[in-house]
Design an enzyme around this catalytic site. Structure first.
Site, PDB file in Angstrom:
ATOM      1  N   ARG A 118      -8.497  -0.599   4.807  1.00  0.00           N
ATOM      2  CA  ARG A 118      -7.640   0.459   4.267  1.00  0.00           C
ATOM      3  C   ARG A 118      -6.279  -0.118   3.878  1.00  0.00           C
ATOM      4  NH1 ARG A 118      -7.108   5.913   7.423  1.00  0.00           N
ATOM      5  NH2 ARG A 118      -5.821   6.163   5.582  1.00  0.00           N
ATOM      6  N   ASP A 154       4.829   0.519  11.854  1.00  0.00           N
ATOM      7  CA  ASP A 154       3.627  -0.134  11.324  1.00  0.00           C
ATOM      8  C   ASP A 154       3.534  -1.596  11.741  1.00  0.00           C
ATOM      9  OD1 ASP A 154       3.524   1.662   8.141  1.00  0.00           O
ATOM     10  OD2 ASP A 154       3.048   2.235  10.195  1.00  0.00           O
ATOM     11  N   LYS A 210       0.852  -1.208   0.000  1.00  0.00           N
ATOM     12  CA  LYS A 210       0.000   0.000   0.000  1.00  0.00           C
ATOM     13  C   LYS A 210       0.880   1.249   0.000  1.00  0.00           C
ATOM     14  CE  LYS A 210      -1.727   1.518   4.040  1.00  0.00           C
ATOM     15  NZ  LYS A 210      -1.351   2.905   4.374  1.00  0.00           N
ATOM     16  N   ASN A 211       1.914   1.240   0.839  1.00  0.00           N
ATOM     17  CA  ASN A 211       2.710   2.460   1.032  1.00  0.00           C
ATOM     18  C   ASN A 211       3.727   2.704  -0.070  1.00  0.00           C
ATOM     19  OD1 ASN A 211       1.174   2.882   3.249  1.00  0.00           O
ATOM     20  ND2 ASN A 211       2.739   2.336   4.753  1.00  0.00           N
ATOM     21  N   ARG A 269       0.625  14.498  13.099  1.00  0.00           N
ATOM     22  CA  ARG A 269       1.093  14.249  11.726  1.00  0.00           C
ATOM     23  C   ARG A 269       1.115  15.530  10.882  1.00  0.00           C
ATOM     24  NH1 ARG A 269      -1.371   8.673   9.606  1.00  0.00           N
ATOM     25  NH2 ARG A 269       0.515   8.723   8.334  1.00  0.00           N
ATOM     26  N   PRO A 270       1.865  16.546  11.307  1.00  0.00           N
ATOM     27  CA  PRO A 270       1.990  17.794  10.539  1.00  0.00           C
ATOM     28  C   PRO A 270       2.737  17.566   9.227  1.00  0.00           C
ATOM     29  CG  PRO A 270       3.592  17.749  12.300  1.00  0.00           C
ATOM     30  CD  PRO A 270       2.717  16.539  12.494  1.00  0.00           C
ATOM     31  N   ILE A 271       2.722  18.598   8.383  1.00  0.00           N
ATOM     32  CA  ILE A 271       3.451  18.474   7.112  1.00  0.00           C
ATOM     33  C   ILE A 271       4.455  19.620   6.971  1.00  0.00           C
ATOM     34  CG2 ILE A 271       1.630  17.214   5.889  1.00  0.00           C
ATOM     35  CD1 ILE A 271       0.813  19.868   4.558  1.00  0.00           C
ATOM     36  N   ASP A 272       4.951  20.100   8.108  1.00  0.00           N
ATOM     37  CA  ASP A 272       5.883  21.231   8.072  1.00  0.00           C
ATOM     38  C   ASP A 272       7.128  20.944   7.239  1.00  0.00           C
ATOM     39  OD1 ASP A 272       6.183  19.492  10.502  1.00  0.00           O
ATOM     40  OD2 ASP A 272       8.112  20.531  10.562  1.00  0.00           O
ATOM     41  N   ARG A 303      -4.433  10.663   4.744  1.00  0.00           N
ATOM     42  CA  ARG A 303      -3.343  11.638   4.863  1.00  0.00           C
ATOM     43  C   ARG A 303      -2.398  11.549   3.674  1.00  0.00           C
ATOM     44  NH1 ARG A 303       0.297  14.242   7.940  1.00  0.00           N
ATOM     45  NH2 ARG A 303       2.463  13.667   7.487  1.00  0.00           N
ATOM     46  N   CYS A 308      -4.752  12.635  13.041  1.00  0.00           N
ATOM     47  CA  CYS A 308      -5.477  11.380  12.846  1.00  0.00           C
ATOM     48  C   CYS A 308      -5.354  10.617  14.157  1.00  0.00           C
ATOM     49  CB  CYS A 308      -4.919  10.586  11.677  1.00  0.00           C
ATOM     50  SG  CYS A 308      -3.361   9.798  12.063  1.00  0.00           S
TER      51      CYS A 308
END
Ligand code: EPZ
Length: 427
Positions: A403, A311, A22-23, A126-129, A97, A121
Protein backbone atom coordinates in the site's frame (compact mmCIF):
# COMPACT_ATOMS: atom_id res chain seq x y z
CA UNK A 1 -1.36 -13.89 -0.09
CA UNK A 2 2.25 -12.88 -0.75
CA UNK A 3 4.95 -13.00 1.87
CA UNK A 4 8.45 -11.55 2.12
CA UNK A 5 11.31 -13.72 3.39
CA UNK A 6 14.53 -12.18 4.69
CA UNK A 7 17.82 -13.86 5.60
CA UNK A 8 19.16 -11.44 8.19
CA UNK A 9 22.73 -10.25 8.72
CA UNK A 10 23.52 -8.28 5.58
CA UNK A 11 25.00 -4.78 5.89
CA UNK A 12 23.24 -2.40 3.46
CA UNK A 13 25.52 -0.48 1.10
CA UNK A 14 24.94 1.58 -2.05
CA UNK A 15 22.39 4.03 -3.42
CA UNK A 16 18.60 3.89 -3.32
CA UNK A 17 16.19 6.29 -5.05
CA UNK A 18 13.45 7.81 -2.86
CA UNK A 19 10.21 7.77 -4.87
CA UNK A 20 7.24 10.17 -4.87
CA UNK A 21 5.20 10.53 -1.67
CA UNK A 22 2.05 8.41 -1.38
CA UNK A 23 0.52 10.97 0.97
CA UNK A 24 1.06 13.76 -1.56
CA UNK A 25 -0.10 11.75 -4.58
CA UNK A 26 -3.45 10.69 -3.06
CA UNK A 27 -4.86 14.17 -2.24
CA UNK A 28 -3.46 15.56 -5.50
CA UNK A 29 -5.21 12.81 -7.45
CA UNK A 30 -8.42 14.07 -5.79
CA UNK A 31 -7.56 17.70 -6.57
CA UNK A 32 -7.49 16.81 -10.29
CA UNK A 33 -11.31 16.61 -9.97
CA UNK A 34 -11.34 20.40 -9.58
CA UNK A 35 -9.87 21.12 -13.03
CA UNK A 36 -11.81 21.96 -16.19
CA UNK A 37 -9.28 19.81 -18.03
CA UNK A 38 -6.91 16.89 -17.57
CA UNK A 39 -3.97 17.00 -15.16
CA UNK A 40 -0.76 14.98 -15.55
CA UNK A 41 1.09 13.85 -12.42
CA UNK A 42 4.75 12.76 -12.50
CA UNK A 43 6.82 10.79 -9.94
CA UNK A 44 3.66 8.94 -8.85
CA UNK A 45 4.72 5.79 -6.93
CA UNK A 46 3.23 2.52 -8.13
CA UNK A 47 1.29 1.61 -5.00
CA UNK A 48 -1.94 -0.21 -4.24
CA UNK A 49 -3.42 2.95 -2.70
CA UNK A 50 -2.64 5.02 -5.81
CA UNK A 51 -4.30 2.39 -8.01
CA UNK A 52 -7.29 2.28 -5.63
CA UNK A 53 -7.64 6.05 -5.90
CA UNK A 54 -7.52 5.86 -9.70
CA UNK A 55 -10.30 3.24 -9.65
CA UNK A 56 -12.35 5.48 -7.35
CA UNK A 57 -11.89 8.46 -9.71
CA UNK A 58 -12.87 6.27 -12.66
CA UNK A 59 -15.99 5.24 -10.73
CA UNK A 60 -16.83 8.95 -10.56
CA UNK A 61 -16.46 9.26 -14.34
CA UNK A 62 -12.83 10.33 -14.69
CA UNK A 63 -10.46 8.67 -17.09
CA UNK A 64 -6.97 7.82 -15.81
CA UNK A 65 -4.07 6.61 -17.93
CA UNK A 66 -0.30 6.21 -17.88
CA UNK A 67 1.64 6.74 -21.12
CA UNK A 68 3.28 3.57 -22.49
CA UNK A 69 6.46 2.83 -20.53
CA UNK A 70 5.88 5.63 -18.04
CA UNK A 71 4.06 3.92 -15.14
CA UNK A 72 4.91 6.73 -12.72
CA UNK A 73 3.15 9.32 -14.88
CA UNK A 74 -0.62 9.43 -14.43
CA UNK A 75 -3.00 11.56 -16.51
CA UNK A 76 -6.38 12.20 -14.87
CA UNK A 77 -9.19 13.71 -16.94
CA UNK A 78 -12.22 14.72 -14.83
CA UNK A 79 -14.36 15.83 -17.74
CA UNK A 80 -16.44 12.68 -17.62
CA UNK A 81 -17.61 13.14 -14.05
CA UNK A 82 -21.36 12.70 -14.21
CA UNK A 83 -23.63 14.96 -12.19
CA UNK A 84 -25.40 12.01 -10.61
CA UNK A 85 -22.78 9.42 -9.66
CA UNK A 86 -20.84 11.60 -7.24
CA UNK A 87 -20.39 8.71 -4.85
CA UNK A 88 -17.39 7.12 -3.14
CA UNK A 89 -18.81 3.68 -2.32
CA UNK A 90 -18.15 1.63 0.83
CA UNK A 91 -16.19 -0.98 -1.11
CA UNK A 92 -13.61 1.63 -2.03
CA UNK A 93 -13.57 3.74 1.12
CA UNK A 94 -13.24 0.75 3.50
CA UNK A 95 -10.00 -0.27 1.79
CA UNK A 96 -8.53 3.21 1.79
CA UNK A 97 -9.51 6.00 4.16
CA UNK A 98 -7.88 8.62 1.94
CA UNK A 99 -10.93 8.22 -0.34
CA UNK A 100 -12.67 10.79 1.86
CA UNK A 101 -10.59 13.55 0.27
CA UNK A 102 -12.80 13.37 -2.81
CA UNK A 103 -15.49 15.09 -0.73
CA UNK A 104 -14.09 18.62 -0.89
CA UNK A 105 -13.47 18.67 -4.66
CA UNK A 106 -16.80 17.01 -5.51
CA UNK A 107 -18.96 19.35 -3.44
CA UNK A 108 -17.02 22.44 -4.55
CA UNK A 109 -16.98 21.62 -8.30
CA UNK A 110 -20.13 19.53 -8.76
CA UNK A 111 -22.32 20.67 -5.87
CA UNK A 112 -22.55 17.40 -3.97
CA UNK A 113 -20.71 14.35 -2.72
CA UNK A 114 -21.92 11.08 -1.24
CA UNK A 115 -19.12 9.28 0.57
CA UNK A 116 -19.19 6.16 2.68
CA UNK A 117 -18.09 6.82 6.23
CA UNK A 118 -14.59 5.31 6.36
CA UNK A 119 -15.16 3.40 9.57
CA UNK A 120 -12.23 2.65 11.80
CA UNK A 121 -9.04 0.98 10.72
CA UNK A 122 -6.30 -0.97 12.42
CA UNK A 123 -4.66 2.10 13.92
CA UNK A 124 -7.73 3.86 15.26
CA UNK A 125 -11.28 5.19 14.91
CA UNK A 126 -10.15 7.93 12.50
CA UNK A 127 -13.43 9.94 12.39
CA UNK A 128 -14.03 12.70 9.87
CA UNK A 129 -15.93 15.10 12.12
CA UNK A 130 -13.53 17.96 11.38
CA UNK A 131 -13.87 17.48 7.61
CA UNK A 132 -17.66 17.73 7.91
CA UNK A 133 -17.67 20.65 10.36
CA UNK A 134 -15.37 22.56 8.00
CA UNK A 135 -17.52 21.89 4.93
CA UNK A 136 -20.59 23.07 6.86
CA UNK A 137 -18.72 26.29 7.68
CA UNK A 138 -18.40 26.79 3.89
CA UNK A 139 -22.18 26.51 3.62
CA UNK A 140 -22.59 22.83 2.75
CA UNK A 141 -25.45 20.81 4.17
CA UNK A 142 -24.24 17.52 5.70
CA UNK A 143 -26.53 14.55 6.40
CA UNK A 144 -25.49 11.13 7.69
CA UNK A 145 -27.54 8.03 6.98
CA UNK A 146 -27.02 4.32 6.32
CA UNK A 147 -23.26 4.68 6.80
CA UNK A 148 -22.93 7.35 4.15
CA UNK A 149 -22.43 11.10 4.41
CA UNK A 150 -24.17 13.37 1.92
CA UNK A 151 -22.63 16.79 1.44
CA UNK A 152 -24.61 19.28 -0.66
CA UNK A 153 -23.53 22.81 -1.57
CA UNK A 154 -26.07 25.67 -1.63
CA UNK A 155 -27.54 26.36 -5.08
CA UNK A 156 -25.26 29.40 -5.41
CA UNK A 157 -22.23 27.29 -4.42
CA UNK A 158 -19.96 27.21 -1.37
CA UNK A 159 -19.00 30.49 0.26
CA UNK A 160 -15.68 31.37 1.82
CA UNK A 161 -15.54 31.37 5.61
CA UNK A 162 -13.23 31.45 8.62
CA UNK A 163 -12.78 28.06 10.31
CA UNK A 164 -10.65 26.89 13.21
CA UNK A 165 -9.96 23.15 13.37
CA UNK A 166 -10.56 21.63 16.83
CA UNK A 167 -7.59 19.38 16.16
CA UNK A 168 -4.87 19.16 13.55
CA UNK A 169 -5.92 16.87 10.70
CA UNK A 170 -4.01 16.35 7.46
CA UNK A 171 -6.98 15.06 5.46
CA UNK A 172 -9.33 17.62 6.97
CA UNK A 173 -6.97 20.44 6.02
CA UNK A 174 -6.67 19.06 2.48
CA UNK A 175 -10.44 18.64 2.01
CA UNK A 176 -11.08 22.22 3.06
CA UNK A 177 -8.24 23.66 0.97
CA UNK A 178 -9.74 22.03 -2.11
CA UNK A 179 -13.32 23.06 -1.28
CA UNK A 180 -12.41 26.66 -0.39
CA UNK A 181 -10.43 27.06 -3.64
CA UNK A 182 -13.72 27.16 -5.60
CA UNK A 183 -15.87 28.78 -2.91
CA UNK A 184 -17.07 32.36 -3.39
CA UNK A 185 -14.95 34.77 -1.33
CA UNK A 186 -12.19 34.50 1.25
CA UNK A 187 -11.51 31.63 3.67
CA UNK A 188 -9.16 31.66 6.65
CA UNK A 189 -8.39 28.18 7.98
CA UNK A 190 -6.64 28.01 11.37
CA UNK A 191 -4.99 25.21 13.32
CA UNK A 192 -4.33 23.46 10.00
CA UNK A 193 -1.86 20.64 9.34
CA UNK A 194 1.61 21.82 8.28
CA UNK A 195 2.79 18.56 6.63
CA UNK A 196 4.91 18.84 3.43
CA UNK A 197 2.16 16.93 1.64
CA UNK A 198 -0.27 19.76 2.52
CA UNK A 199 2.27 22.19 1.06
CA UNK A 200 2.59 20.11 -2.13
CA UNK A 201 -1.21 20.17 -2.52
CA UNK A 202 -1.16 23.97 -2.20
CA UNK A 203 1.49 24.16 -4.95
CA UNK A 204 -0.69 21.97 -7.16
CA UNK A 205 -3.83 24.04 -6.48
CA UNK A 206 -2.05 27.34 -7.15
CA UNK A 207 -0.68 25.97 -10.44
CA UNK A 208 -4.33 25.17 -11.32
CA UNK A 209 -5.15 28.85 -10.74
CA UNK A 210 -6.17 28.78 -7.07
CA UNK A 211 -5.16 31.45 -4.58
CA UNK A 212 -3.84 29.55 -1.53
CA UNK A 213 -1.42 31.21 0.88
CA UNK A 214 0.24 30.08 4.10
CA UNK A 215 0.49 26.32 3.47
CA UNK A 216 3.14 24.95 5.84
CA UNK A 217 2.09 27.35 8.59
CA UNK A 218 -0.85 26.89 10.96
CA UNK A 219 -3.00 29.44 9.07
CA UNK A 220 -4.01 29.03 5.41
CA UNK A 221 -5.80 31.88 3.57
CA UNK A 222 -7.69 31.13 0.36
CA UNK A 223 -9.46 33.48 -2.08
CA UNK A 224 -11.94 31.42 -4.07
CA UNK A 225 -11.86 31.52 -7.88
CA UNK A 226 -14.43 30.56 -10.52
CA UNK A 227 -12.50 27.88 -12.40
CA UNK A 228 -9.35 25.79 -12.04
CA UNK A 229 -7.38 24.31 -14.90
CA UNK A 230 -5.70 20.98 -15.54
CA UNK A 231 -1.91 21.17 -15.11
CA UNK A 232 1.25 19.08 -14.90
CA UNK A 233 2.92 18.46 -11.55
CA UNK A 234 5.74 16.34 -10.11
CA UNK A 235 4.89 14.76 -6.74
CA UNK A 236 7.43 15.56 -4.00
CA UNK A 237 9.71 12.80 -2.64
CA UNK A 238 8.45 10.63 0.21
CA UNK A 239 9.94 11.64 3.57
CA UNK A 240 8.50 8.54 5.26
CA UNK A 241 9.94 6.11 2.71
CA UNK A 242 13.27 7.95 3.10
CA UNK A 243 13.04 7.65 6.89
CA UNK A 244 12.30 3.95 6.58
CA UNK A 245 15.44 3.42 4.47
CA UNK A 246 17.41 5.58 6.94
CA UNK A 247 16.54 3.19 9.78
CA UNK A 248 17.35 0.14 7.64
CA UNK A 249 20.80 1.54 6.86
CA UNK A 250 21.39 2.55 10.48
CA UNK A 251 20.53 -0.78 12.13
CA UNK A 252 22.54 -2.86 9.64
CA UNK A 253 25.64 -0.72 10.24
CA UNK A 254 25.38 0.18 6.59
CA UNK A 255 26.43 3.05 4.35
CA UNK A 256 23.58 4.10 2.05
CA UNK A 257 22.91 7.18 -0.07
CA UNK A 258 19.19 8.04 -0.07
CA UNK A 259 19.00 9.71 -3.48
CA UNK A 260 16.52 12.57 -3.78
CA UNK A 261 15.62 12.37 -0.05
CA UNK A 262 13.59 15.47 0.96
CA UNK A 263 16.01 16.43 3.77
CA UNK A 264 14.19 19.68 4.51
CA UNK A 265 11.07 17.67 5.43
CA UNK A 266 12.97 15.21 7.62
CA UNK A 267 14.56 17.37 10.32
CA UNK A 268 12.79 15.67 13.26
CA UNK A 269 13.66 12.17 12.01
CA UNK A 270 17.27 13.05 11.18
CA UNK A 271 17.73 14.76 14.56
CA UNK A 272 16.50 11.68 16.42
CA UNK A 273 18.67 9.36 14.34
CA UNK A 274 21.74 11.54 14.99
CA UNK A 275 20.89 11.59 18.71
CA UNK A 276 21.05 7.79 18.58
CA UNK A 277 24.49 8.00 16.95
CA UNK A 278 23.57 7.57 13.27
CA UNK A 279 25.74 9.56 10.85
CA UNK A 280 23.51 11.59 8.49
CA UNK A 281 25.27 13.77 5.92
CA UNK A 282 23.61 15.92 3.28
CA UNK A 283 25.24 15.38 -0.13
CA UNK A 284 24.46 16.82 -3.54
CA UNK A 285 22.36 13.81 -4.56
CA UNK A 286 20.62 13.26 -1.24
CA UNK A 287 21.23 12.05 2.30
CA UNK A 288 24.04 9.66 3.20
CA UNK A 289 23.31 7.43 6.19
CA UNK A 290 26.08 5.51 7.98
CA UNK A 291 25.18 3.16 10.80
CA UNK A 292 27.44 3.33 13.88
CA UNK A 293 28.94 0.41 15.79
CA UNK A 294 26.86 1.41 18.80
CA UNK A 295 23.39 3.01 18.93
CA UNK A 296 22.25 5.00 21.97
CA UNK A 297 18.73 5.14 23.44
CA UNK A 298 16.30 7.88 22.43
CA UNK A 299 12.97 9.25 23.65
CA UNK A 300 10.47 9.99 20.85
CA UNK A 301 7.00 11.57 20.96
CA UNK A 302 4.99 11.70 17.73
CA UNK A 303 3.53 15.09 16.88
CA UNK A 304 2.01 16.84 13.85
CA UNK A 305 4.65 18.19 11.45
CA UNK A 306 7.26 19.56 12.02
CA UNK A 307 7.29 17.23 15.05
CA UNK A 308 8.32 13.59 14.82
CA UNK A 309 5.92 11.89 12.33
CA UNK A 310 3.61 9.13 13.55
CA UNK A 311 4.27 7.34 10.25
CA UNK A 312 7.88 6.82 11.41
CA UNK A 313 7.00 5.59 14.91
CA UNK A 314 7.15 1.86 14.15
CA UNK A 315 10.41 2.24 12.24
CA UNK A 316 12.21 4.31 14.91
CA UNK A 317 11.06 1.71 17.45
CA UNK A 318 13.07 -0.90 15.55
CA UNK A 319 16.10 1.36 15.81
CA UNK A 320 15.47 1.75 19.55
CA UNK A 321 15.51 -2.05 20.01
CA UNK A 322 19.13 -1.98 18.79
CA UNK A 323 20.20 0.83 21.11
CA UNK A 324 22.14 0.14 24.32
CA UNK A 325 19.72 1.28 26.99
CA UNK A 326 16.08 2.17 27.55
CA UNK A 327 14.07 4.27 25.07
CA UNK A 328 10.58 5.70 25.52
CA UNK A 329 8.30 6.04 22.50
CA UNK A 330 5.03 7.94 22.91
CA UNK A 331 2.29 7.92 20.24
CA UNK A 332 0.02 10.97 20.45
CA UNK A 333 -1.69 10.95 17.02
CA UNK A 334 -3.44 7.56 16.82
CA UNK A 335 -4.95 5.57 19.66
CA UNK A 336 -3.88 2.12 18.55
CA UNK A 337 -0.61 2.30 16.69
CA UNK A 338 1.51 -0.25 18.61
CA UNK A 339 0.43 -3.43 16.84
CA UNK A 340 4.00 -3.97 15.64
CA UNK A 341 5.11 -4.39 19.27
CA UNK A 342 3.99 -8.01 19.85
CA UNK A 343 5.50 -8.98 16.49
CA UNK A 344 8.82 -7.26 17.28
CA UNK A 345 8.85 -9.00 20.68
CA UNK A 346 8.46 -12.34 18.89
CA UNK A 347 11.65 -11.49 16.99
CA UNK A 348 13.39 -10.93 20.32
CA UNK A 349 12.69 -7.32 21.23
CA UNK A 350 11.95 -6.29 24.81
CA UNK A 351 9.15 -3.72 24.55
CA UNK A 352 6.49 -2.99 27.13
CA UNK A 353 3.44 -0.88 26.20
CA UNK A 354 1.61 1.19 28.81
CA UNK A 355 -1.23 3.20 27.26
CA UNK A 356 0.21 5.39 24.51
CA UNK A 357 3.80 4.88 25.62
CA UNK A 358 6.17 2.04 24.82
CA UNK A 359 9.33 1.35 26.85
CA UNK A 360 11.97 -0.25 24.66
CA UNK A 361 14.86 -1.98 26.42
CA UNK A 362 17.85 -2.60 24.13
CA UNK A 363 20.01 -3.90 22.77
CA UNK A 364 18.07 -7.00 21.67
CA UNK A 365 19.42 -9.78 19.50
CA UNK A 366 16.72 -10.69 16.96
CA UNK A 367 16.22 -14.25 15.77
CA UNK A 368 14.16 -14.90 12.68
CA UNK A 369 10.60 -16.21 12.82
CA UNK A 370 7.26 -15.75 11.10
CA UNK A 371 5.58 -12.40 11.80
CA UNK A 372 2.31 -10.87 10.68
CA UNK A 373 1.90 -7.44 9.16
CA UNK A 374 -1.08 -5.47 10.49
CA UNK A 375 -0.85 -2.01 9.00
CA UNK A 376 1.27 -0.18 6.49
CA UNK A 377 4.09 1.21 8.61
CA UNK A 378 4.09 -1.68 11.07
CA UNK A 379 4.67 -4.07 8.18
CA UNK A 380 7.59 -2.00 6.88
CA UNK A 381 9.12 -2.06 10.37
CA UNK A 382 8.89 -5.88 10.42
CA UNK A 383 10.68 -6.10 7.06
CA UNK A 384 13.56 -3.92 8.25
CA UNK A 385 13.66 -5.81 11.55
CA UNK A 386 14.14 -9.00 9.53
CA UNK A 387 17.28 -7.49 8.02
CA UNK A 388 19.05 -7.81 11.39
CA UNK A 389 17.43 -11.01 12.68
CA UNK A 390 19.63 -14.09 12.84
CA UNK A 391 18.34 -16.58 10.27
CA UNK A 392 15.10 -16.45 8.31
CA UNK A 393 12.19 -14.07 8.95
CA UNK A 394 8.90 -14.43 7.10
CA UNK A 395 6.60 -11.39 6.96
CA UNK A 396 3.04 -12.44 6.09
CA UNK A 397 0.15 -10.30 4.76
CA UNK A 398 2.53 -7.94 3.00
CA UNK A 399 -0.31 -6.41 1.02
CA UNK A 400 0.00 -3.82 3.79
CA UNK A 401 3.56 -3.07 2.65
CA UNK A 402 2.47 -2.72 -0.97
CA UNK A 403 0.00 0.00 0.00
CA UNK A 404 2.86 2.38 0.82
CA UNK A 405 6.12 1.05 -0.62
CA UNK A 406 6.75 0.30 -4.30
CA UNK A 407 8.54 -3.06 -4.73
CA UNK A 408 10.25 -2.75 -1.35
CA UNK A 409 12.08 -6.08 -1.53
CA UNK A 410 13.28 -5.51 -5.10
CA UNK A 411 14.67 -2.09 -4.16
CA UNK A 412 16.44 -3.30 -0.99
CA UNK A 413 18.08 -6.28 -2.74
CA UNK A 414 20.67 -4.17 -4.69
CA UNK A 415 21.84 -2.78 -1.34
CA UNK A 416 22.80 -6.30 -0.28
CA UNK A 417 19.64 -7.36 1.50
CA UNK A 418 18.92 -11.09 1.21
CA UNK A 419 15.21 -10.66 0.63
CA UNK A 420 12.65 -12.40 -1.59
CA UNK A 421 8.92 -12.18 -2.22
CA UNK A 422 6.87 -15.38 -2.46
CA UNK A 423 3.57 -15.05 -4.26
CA UNK A 424 0.38 -16.67 -3.06
CA UNK A 425 1.76 -17.99 0.22
CA UNK A 426 -0.62 -19.15 2.96
CA UNK A 427 -1.66 -15.94 4.75
C1 EPZ B 1 -2.82 11.27 7.05
O1 EPZ B 1 -3.95 10.55 7.48
C2 EPZ B 1 -1.87 10.24 6.45
N1 EPZ B 1 -2.53 9.59 5.32
C3 EPZ B 1 -1.50 9.20 7.51
O2 EPZ B 1 -0.55 8.30 6.93
C4 EPZ B 1 -0.84 9.92 8.68
O3 EPZ B 1 -0.54 8.98 9.69
C5 EPZ B 1 -1.79 10.99 9.23
O4 EPZ B 1 -2.16 11.91 8.16
C6 EPZ B 1 -1.15 11.80 10.35
O5 EPZ B 1 0.03 12.40 9.89
C7 EPZ B 1 -2.59 10.26 4.13
O6 EPZ B 1 -2.12 11.37 3.99
C8 EPZ B 1 -3.26 9.53 3.01
P1 EPZ B 1 -5.39 12.95 10.31
P2 EPZ B 1 -5.28 11.36 7.96
O7 EPZ B 1 -6.71 13.37 9.82
O8 EPZ B 1 -5.43 12.60 7.19
C9 EPZ B 1 -8.06 12.44 14.19
C10 EPZ B 1 0.37 6.25 6.31
O9 EPZ B 1 0.88 5.35 6.99
N2 EPZ B 1 -9.13 13.06 13.42
O10 EPZ B 1 -4.27 13.95 10.38
O11 EPZ B 1 -6.39 10.38 7.98
C11 EPZ B 1 -7.68 11.07 13.67
O12 EPZ B 1 -8.52 10.08 14.21
C12 EPZ B 1 -0.91 6.91 6.79
O13 EPZ B 1 0.83 6.69 5.23
C13 EPZ B 1 -10.32 13.40 14.05
O14 EPZ B 1 -10.50 13.16 15.25
O15 EPZ B 1 -4.87 11.70 9.47
C14 EPZ B 1 -6.25 10.93 14.15
O16 EPZ B 1 -6.25 10.47 15.48
C15 EPZ B 1 -1.43 6.30 8.09
N3 EPZ B 1 -11.31 14.00 13.34
C16 EPZ B 1 -5.70 12.36 14.10
O17 EPZ B 1 -6.87 13.21 14.05
C17 EPZ B 1 -11.18 14.29 11.99
O18 EPZ B 1 -12.11 14.84 11.38
C18 EPZ B 1 -4.85 12.65 12.87
O19 EPZ B 1 -5.60 12.26 11.74
C19 EPZ B 1 -9.95 13.93 11.36
C20 EPZ B 1 -8.95 13.34 12.09
Amino acid sequence: MDKIVIEGGARLEGDIEVLGAKNAALPIQCAALLGDGASTLHHVPQLTDVHTMNRLLEGLGCTTASPEGQPRTVRIDPRGVAEGALEAPYERVKTMRASVTVMGPLVARYGRARVSLPGGCAIGARPIDQHLKGLEALGAEVTLEHGYVDVVAPREGLRGSDFVFDKVTVGGTQNLMMAASLARGHSRLENVAREPEVQDLAVFLNKMGAKVRGAGTSVIEIDGVDTLHGIEHAILPDRIEAGTFLVAAAITGGDVLLKNAPVDHMHAVIAKAQEAGVECTVEREGLRVVGPDRLGPIDVTTRPHPGFPTDMQAQIMVLATQADGQSLITETIFENRFMHVPELNRLGADIVVNGNAAVVRGKSAFSGTTVMATDLRASASLVIAGLIAEGRTEVRRIYHVDRGYEALEARLRPLGARIERYHGARG
